[in-house]
Design a protein around this motif. Structure first.
Motif, PDB file in Angstrom:
ATOM      1  N   ASN A  80      -2.689  13.292  -5.960  1.00 41.74           N
ATOM      2  CA  ASN A  80      -3.705  11.549  -6.190  1.00 41.74           C
ATOM      3  C   ASN A  80      -3.593  11.090  -7.420  1.00 41.74           C
ATOM      4  O   ASN A  80      -3.247  10.883  -8.472  1.00 41.74           O
ATOM      5  CB  ASN A  80      -5.258  12.992  -6.924  1.00 41.74           C
ATOM      6  N   PRO A  81      -3.021   9.707  -6.869  1.00 38.69           N
ATOM      7  CA  PRO A  81      -2.135   8.501  -8.215  1.00 38.69           C
ATOM      8  C   PRO A  81      -3.169   8.650  -9.963  1.00 38.69           C
ATOM      9  O   PRO A  81      -2.115   8.657 -10.447  1.00 38.69           O
ATOM     10  CB  PRO A  81      -2.156   6.840  -7.794  1.00 38.69           C
ATOM     11  N   TYR A  82      -4.447   8.773  -9.568  1.00 39.26           N
ATOM     12  CA  TYR A  82      -4.950   8.313 -10.628  1.00 39.26           C
ATOM     13  C   TYR A  82      -4.587  10.293 -11.491  1.00 39.26           C
ATOM     14  O   TYR A  82      -4.187  10.038 -12.648  1.00 39.26           O
ATOM     15  CB  TYR A  82      -6.649   8.557 -10.463  1.00 39.26           C
ATOM     16  N   THR A  83      -5.510  11.040 -11.239  1.00 36.24           N
ATOM     17  CA  THR A  83      -4.579  12.375 -12.002  1.00 36.24           C
ATOM     18  C   THR A  83      -3.590  12.192 -11.841  1.00 36.24           C
ATOM     19  O   THR A  83      -2.768  13.318 -13.828  1.00 36.24           O
ATOM     20  CB  THR A  83      -4.946  13.798 -11.077  1.00 36.24           C
ATOM     21  N   ARG A  84      -2.158  11.993 -11.414  1.00 36.49           N
ATOM     22  CA  ARG A  84      -0.864  11.991 -11.244  1.00 36.49           C
ATOM     23  C   ARG A  84      -0.270  10.874 -12.398  1.00 36.49           C
ATOM     24  O   ARG A  84       0.640  12.317 -13.448  1.00 36.49           O
ATOM     25  CB  ARG A  84      -0.020  11.885 -10.231  1.00 36.49           C
ATOM     26  N   ILE A 237       0.310  -0.818  -8.465  1.00 38.66           N
ATOM     27  CA  ILE A 237       1.765   0.129  -9.404  1.00 38.66           C
ATOM     28  C   ILE A 237       1.684   0.711  -7.707  1.00 38.66           C
ATOM     29  O   ILE A 237       3.060   0.797  -6.984  1.00 38.66           O
ATOM     30  CB  ILE A 237       1.831   0.954  -9.922  1.00 38.66           C
ATOM     31  N   TYR A 238       0.486   1.384  -7.678  1.00 40.40           N
ATOM     32  CA  TYR A 238       0.319   2.036  -6.264  1.00 40.40           C
ATOM     33  C   TYR A 238      -0.258   1.963  -5.098  1.00 40.40           C
ATOM     34  O   TYR A 238      -0.466   2.521  -5.000  1.00 40.40           O
ATOM     35  CB  TYR A 238      -0.568   3.509  -7.073  1.00 40.40           C
ATOM     36  N   ARG A 239      -0.632   0.599  -4.374  1.00 44.41           N
ATOM     37  CA  ARG A 239      -1.149   0.647  -3.835  1.00 44.41           C
ATOM     38  C   ARG A 239      -0.619   1.209  -1.981  1.00 44.41           C
ATOM     39  O   ARG A 239      -1.333   1.971  -1.630  1.00 44.41           O
ATOM     40  CB  ARG A 239      -0.540  -1.143  -3.573  1.00 44.41           C
ATOM     41  N   LYS A 240       0.694   1.759  -2.134  1.00 37.84           N
ATOM     42  CA  LYS A 240       0.999   2.660  -0.854  1.00 37.84           C
ATOM     43  C   LYS A 240       1.058   3.580  -0.990  1.00 37.84           C
ATOM     44  O   LYS A 240       0.589   4.477  -0.309  1.00 37.84           O
ATOM     45  CB  LYS A 240       2.313   1.765  -0.631  1.00 37.84           C
ATOM     46  N   ASP A 241       0.663   4.217  -2.342  1.00 36.72           N
ATOM     47  CA  ASP A 241       0.313   5.780  -2.143  1.00 36.72           C
ATOM     48  C   ASP A 241      -1.257   5.954  -1.765  1.00 36.72           C
ATOM     49  O   ASP A 241      -1.486   6.648  -1.466  1.00 36.72           O
ATOM     50  CB  ASP A 241       0.319   5.913  -4.287  1.00 36.72           C
ATOM     51  N   PHE A 242      -1.597   4.949  -2.654  1.00 32.70           N
ATOM     52  CA  PHE A 242      -3.504   5.213  -1.803  1.00 32.70           C
ATOM     53  C   PHE A 242      -3.672   5.169  -0.814  1.00 32.70           C
ATOM     54  O   PHE A 242      -4.116   5.550  -0.254  1.00 32.70           O
ATOM     55  CB  PHE A 242      -4.214   4.001  -2.231  1.00 32.70           C
ATOM     56  N   GLN A 243      -3.104   4.193   0.589  1.00 31.29           N
ATOM     57  CA  GLN A 243      -3.061   3.517   1.309  1.00 31.29           C
ATOM     58  C   GLN A 243      -2.701   4.631   2.145  1.00 31.29           C
ATOM     59  O   GLN A 243      -3.041   4.729   3.295  1.00 31.29           O
ATOM     60  CB  GLN A 243      -2.746   2.598   1.683  1.00 31.29           C
ATOM     61  N   PHE A 245      -0.947   7.621   1.161  1.00 29.54           N
ATOM     62  CA  PHE A 245      -1.559   9.092   1.291  1.00 29.54           C
ATOM     63  C   PHE A 245      -2.651   9.503   1.515  1.00 29.54           C
ATOM     64  O   PHE A 245      -3.416  10.469   1.369  1.00 29.54           O
ATOM     65  CB  PHE A 245      -1.076  10.024   0.056  1.00 29.54           C
ATOM     66  N   ARG A 246      -3.852   8.347   1.828  1.00 29.18           N
ATOM     67  CA  ARG A 246      -5.182   9.046   1.509  1.00 29.18           C
ATOM     68  C   ARG A 246      -6.074   9.132   0.742  1.00 29.18           C
ATOM     69  O   ARG A 246      -7.098   9.900   0.692  1.00 29.18           O
ATOM     70  CB  ARG A 246      -5.788   9.563   3.298  1.00 29.18           C
ATOM     71  N   TYR A 247      -5.844   8.150  -0.089  1.00 29.02           N
ATOM     72  CA  TYR A 247      -6.398   8.638  -1.850  1.00 29.02           C
ATOM     73  C   TYR A 247      -7.108   7.393  -2.143  1.00 29.02           C
ATOM     74  O   TYR A 247      -7.671   6.789  -1.179  1.00 29.02           O
ATOM     75  CB  TYR A 247      -5.777   9.022  -3.312  1.00 29.02           C
ATOM     76  N   ASP A 248      -8.651   7.938  -3.113  1.00 29.51           N
ATOM     77  CA  ASP A 248      -9.734   7.142  -2.857  1.00 29.51           C
ATOM     78  C   ASP A 248      -9.365   6.151  -3.769  1.00 29.51           C
ATOM     79  O   ASP A 248      -9.426   6.955  -4.707  1.00 29.51           O
ATOM     80  CB  ASP A 248     -10.823   8.277  -3.625  1.00 29.51           C
ATOM     81  N   PHE A 249      -9.460   4.898  -3.728  1.00 28.76           N
ATOM     82  CA  PHE A 249      -9.111   4.004  -4.932  1.00 28.76           C
ATOM     83  C   PHE A 249      -9.904   3.098  -5.522  1.00 28.76           C
ATOM     84  O   PHE A 249     -10.241   3.336  -6.433  1.00 28.76           O
ATOM     85  CB  PHE A 249      -8.156   3.072  -4.436  1.00 28.76           C
ATOM     86  N   ASP A 250     -11.121   3.494  -4.875  1.00 31.80           N
ATOM     87  CA  ASP A 250     -12.271   2.797  -4.951  1.00 31.80           C
ATOM     88  C   ASP A 250     -13.507   3.379  -6.350  1.00 31.80           C
ATOM     89  O   ASP A 250     -13.981   3.543  -6.942  1.00 31.80           O
ATOM     90  CB  ASP A 250     -13.126   2.938  -3.927  1.00 31.80           C
ATOM     91  N   ASN A 251     -12.450   5.181  -6.383  1.00 32.30           N
ATOM     92  CA  ASN A 251     -13.211   6.256  -7.039  1.00 32.30           C
ATOM     93  C   ASN A 251     -12.284   7.295  -7.829  1.00 32.30           C
ATOM     94  O   ASN A 251     -12.042   8.084  -6.814  1.00 32.30           O
ATOM     95  CB  ASN A 251     -14.451   6.910  -6.629  1.00 32.30           C
ATOM     96  N   PRO A 252     -12.182   6.608  -8.695  1.00 36.12           N
ATOM     97  CA  PRO A 252     -11.248   7.734 -10.075  1.00 36.12           C
ATOM     98  C   PRO A 252     -11.352   8.680  -9.958  1.00 36.12           C
ATOM     99  O   PRO A 252     -10.797  10.142 -10.346  1.00 36.12           O
ATOM    100  CB  PRO A 252     -10.846   6.991 -10.845  1.00 36.12           C
ATOM    101  N   GLY A 253     -13.081   8.835  -9.853  1.00 32.73           N
ATOM    102  CA  GLY A 253     -13.964  10.642 -10.526  1.00 32.73           C
ATOM    103  C   GLY A 253     -13.398  11.268  -9.097  1.00 32.73           C
ATOM    104  O   GLY A 253     -13.626  12.635  -8.805  1.00 32.73           O
ATOM    105  N   ASN A 254     -13.441  11.096  -8.070  1.00 31.20           N
ATOM    106  CA  ASN A 254     -12.420  12.337  -6.363  1.00 31.20           C
ATOM    107  C   ASN A 254     -11.608  11.934  -6.487  1.00 31.20           C
ATOM    108  O   ASN A 254     -10.789  11.006  -5.620  1.00 31.20           O
ATOM    109  CB  ASN A 254     -13.534  10.957  -5.328  1.00 31.20           C
ATOM    110  N   LYS A 255     -11.043  12.845  -6.598  1.00 30.62           N
ATOM    111  CA  LYS A 255      -9.387  13.363  -6.470  1.00 30.62           C
ATOM    112  C   LYS A 255      -8.589  13.594  -5.028  1.00 30.62           C
ATOM    113  O   LYS A 255      -7.884  13.847  -4.783  1.00 30.62           O
ATOM    114  CB  LYS A 255      -9.378  14.597  -7.483  1.00 30.62           C
ATOM    115  N   MET A 256     -10.070  14.190  -4.076  1.00 24.82           N
ATOM    116  CA  MET A 256      -9.447  14.666  -3.237  1.00 24.82           C
ATOM    117  C   MET A 256      -9.082  13.396  -2.364  1.00 24.82           C
ATOM    118  O   MET A 256      -9.037  12.423  -2.057  1.00 24.82           O
ATOM    119  CB  MET A 256     -10.559  15.425  -2.693  1.00 24.82           C
ATOM    120  N   PRO A 257      -8.247  13.696  -1.078  1.00 27.84           N
ATOM    121  CA  PRO A 257      -7.580  12.465   0.044  1.00 27.84           C
ATOM    122  C   PRO A 257      -8.819  12.724   0.727  1.00 27.84           C
ATOM    123  O   PRO A 257      -9.691  13.374   0.942  1.00 27.84           O
ATOM    124  CB  PRO A 257      -6.767  13.222   0.595  1.00 27.84           C
ATOM    125  N   LYS A 258      -9.197  11.630   1.305  1.00 28.93           N
ATOM    126  CA  LYS A 258      -9.985  11.034   2.231  1.00 28.93           C
ATOM    127  C   LYS A 258      -9.788  11.379   3.751  1.00 28.93           C
ATOM    128  O   LYS A 258     -10.631  11.713   4.847  1.00 28.93           O
ATOM    129  CB  LYS A 258     -10.949   9.913   1.880  1.00 28.93           C
TER     130      LYS A 258
END
Length: 272
Positions: A80-84, A237-243, A245-258
């Protein structure tokens, strides 16, 4: 350009593209164990024998031939880009490295001076405003990645998609992407697809977190570090990473992929 950041077992059972801050120490030790029946004594990043690495001249022709012919199962691991980036901040910016010094010499003093970052004193253990300092660090990370100022971007906070793409662009193809958040499940998929000289029981494998203890402990939930401006910078910075690798950009508290990654999409979009 070749295959920077690529590791391969000596038996050529598996090929792995390292992404910093994504369980690379544990993965490297699993690979080492699968060949030798024991773990490397020390930080696997320091090994110079027992595991092929692109950074070792003798390994390069072997890795190049294997990857271009796709002779072995190839994988990478993402997070997850937020935790990374939070992990990078507490480890590399606030922490004292295993050599007893600050990471990259004068970088932290530069950040203190130019961005007003606090790092918890000389030993990284004093109280400081973690949220304010992290947000200032994030501004620096954006500046270094987008504008290459005040310095070149660092591998620990440059985008995962950039690391992953070099393998594809130079002729490699991934068979699997492991999520750090579902590590045992993802690594079991890898192990089920390869044959190793020594069997690996993931339930018995310790976690080799080489950055643990370098810096202060995160004092707040992940979402507390990211206000609207911080999230705007993260998307920049990390738009491609979120898109990809399916991570939740809208909720930084959700570390799991969608959802699961689409390997065809990753190869298409990162192979240009």
């Amino acid at each position: 350009m070749g295959f920077p950041g690529t590791w391969m077992t000596e038996s050529e059972s598996v090929v792995y593209r390292v992404v910093p801050k994504c369980a690379c120490s544990t993965i490297g030790q699993i690979m080492y164990y699968s060949d030798h029946g024991r773990f490397f004594d020390g930080d696997i990043h320091d090994s110079t024998t027992g595991l092929h690495k692109w950074s070792q001249d003798v390994s390069q022709p072997l890795i190049h031939a294997n990857v271009r012919a796709h002779r072995s199962f190839a994988f990478t691991c993402v997070r997850n880009p937020y935790t990374r980036i939070l992990s990078s901040f507490f480890d590399k910016i606030c922490g004292i490295q295993r050599n007893g010094r600050r990471y990259r010499g004068n970088m932290v003093p530069l950040l203190i001076q130019k961005y007003g970052i606090e790092v918890g004193g000389d030993d990284g253990k004093q109280d400081f405003d973690q949220i304010a300092s992290f947000r200032r660090f994030l501004l620096f990370a954006r500046d270094s990645i987008r504008f290459r100022k005040p310095m070149e971007p660092d591998i620990h906070w440059s985008a995962m998609s950039g690391h992953v793409s070099t393998f594809i662009v130079n002729g490699g193809r991934y068979d699997h992407v492991v999520f750090t958040e579902r590590f045992n499940e993802g690594m079991q998929t890898v192990l089920d697809r390869i044959e190793t000289p020594h069997a690996v029981n993931l339930a018995e494998i310790p976690r080799f977190n080489e950055s643990e203890g370098h810096g202060p402990t995160r004092a707040h939930p992940v979402e507390d570090y990211f206000d609207d401006l911080s999230r705007h910078l993260m998307w920049e910075i990390y738009r491609k990473d979120f898109q990809l690798f399916r991570y939740d950009f809208d909720n930084p508290g959700n570390k799991m992929p969608k959802g699961e990654v689409d390997l065809d999409e990753i190869h298409a979009k990162l192979g240009d």
